[in-house]
Design an enzyme around this catalytic site. Sequence first.
Site, PDB file in Angstrom:
ATOM      1  CD  GLU A   1      -0.757   0.094   3.920  1.00 33.54           C
ATOM      2  OE1 GLU A   1      -1.891  -0.469   3.907  1.00 33.54           O
ATOM      3  OE2 GLU A   1      -0.293   0.894   4.848  1.00 33.54           O
TER       4      GLU A   1
ATOM      5  CG  HIS B   1      -0.653   5.242   3.678  1.00 34.68           C
ATOM      6  ND1 HIS B   1       0.490   5.841   4.349  1.00 34.68           N
ATOM      7  CD2 HIS B   1      -0.815   4.210   3.977  1.00 34.68           C
ATOM      8  CE1 HIS B   1       1.103   4.796   4.990  1.00 34.68           C
ATOM      9  NE2 HIS B   1       0.462   3.708   4.747  1.00 34.68           N
TER      10      HIS B   1
ATOM     11  CG  HIS C   1       3.898   3.661   8.373  1.00 33.22           C
ATOM     12  ND1 HIS C   1       2.693   3.700   9.046  1.00 33.22           N
ATOM     13  CD2 HIS C   1       3.518   3.034   7.470  1.00 33.22           C
ATOM     14  CE1 HIS C   1       1.649   3.190   8.349  1.00 33.22           C
ATOM     15  NE2 HIS C   1       1.970   2.976   7.251  1.00 33.22           N
TER      16      HIS C   1
ATOM     17  CG  HIS D   1       4.430   1.189   3.134  1.00 32.84           C
ATOM     18  ND1 HIS D   1       3.770   2.153   2.491  1.00 32.84           N
ATOM     19  CD2 HIS D   1       3.651   0.896   4.326  1.00 32.84           C
ATOM     20  CE1 HIS D   1       2.824   2.581   3.286  1.00 32.84           C
ATOM     21  NE2 HIS D   1       2.640   1.736   4.196  1.00 32.84           N
TER      22      HIS D   1
ATOM     23  CB  CYS E   1       3.978   0.880  13.131  1.00 31.88           C
ATOM     24  SG  CYS E   1       3.676   1.877  11.897  1.00 31.88           S
TER      25      CYS E   1
HETATM   26 MN    MN Z   1       0.937   1.859   5.817  1.00 32.74          MN
END
Ligand code: MN
Length: 153
Positions: A66, A68, A72, A106, A120
């Site tokens: 994914e 976005h 992270h 990622h 995370c």
């Molecule tokens: Mn992610």
Amino acid sequence: VSHNKNHVIQDAPHRWRNIEELVYKDEDGAATFKDVTRRVLFGEDHVDGMEVRYFEVDAGGHTTLEKHEHTHLVIPIKGKGACLVGDEVLPLAMHDLVYVPSWAWHQFRADESEVFGFLCLVKVERDRPTLPTADEITEMKANAEVAAFIRHQ
Ligand code: MN
């Protein structure tokens, strides 16, 4: 004994008191992943709009491929795995740190014979992940190392 929500106590390795195991993703039926659990260690009302989660990927499992807008910070604390970040495949060992920038593709994978667990850090208020289109998969697969690494079905 009252529960102090400012102190999360580990009762067994990578298991914390009053922290429940959650499904990795429950909101998006289209996202593919394999053998991943999630625990929210610190949610909202702690570090200025940040969350700290613990993800555990069973041997041979993987998180969703994914991207976005939100970022992270990932800190492996159990076992061994690897990740794709952008067009790089990075082997990950305990106490490494890896940053996933905005809009970087990622995916995290556990080694075939080791459970892989990582912390995370993420913003509480964040955008939904975007999944790759068939064209984007083809584009990613132009890189042989990326092609060999990604799991998307
Ligand atoms: Mn992610």
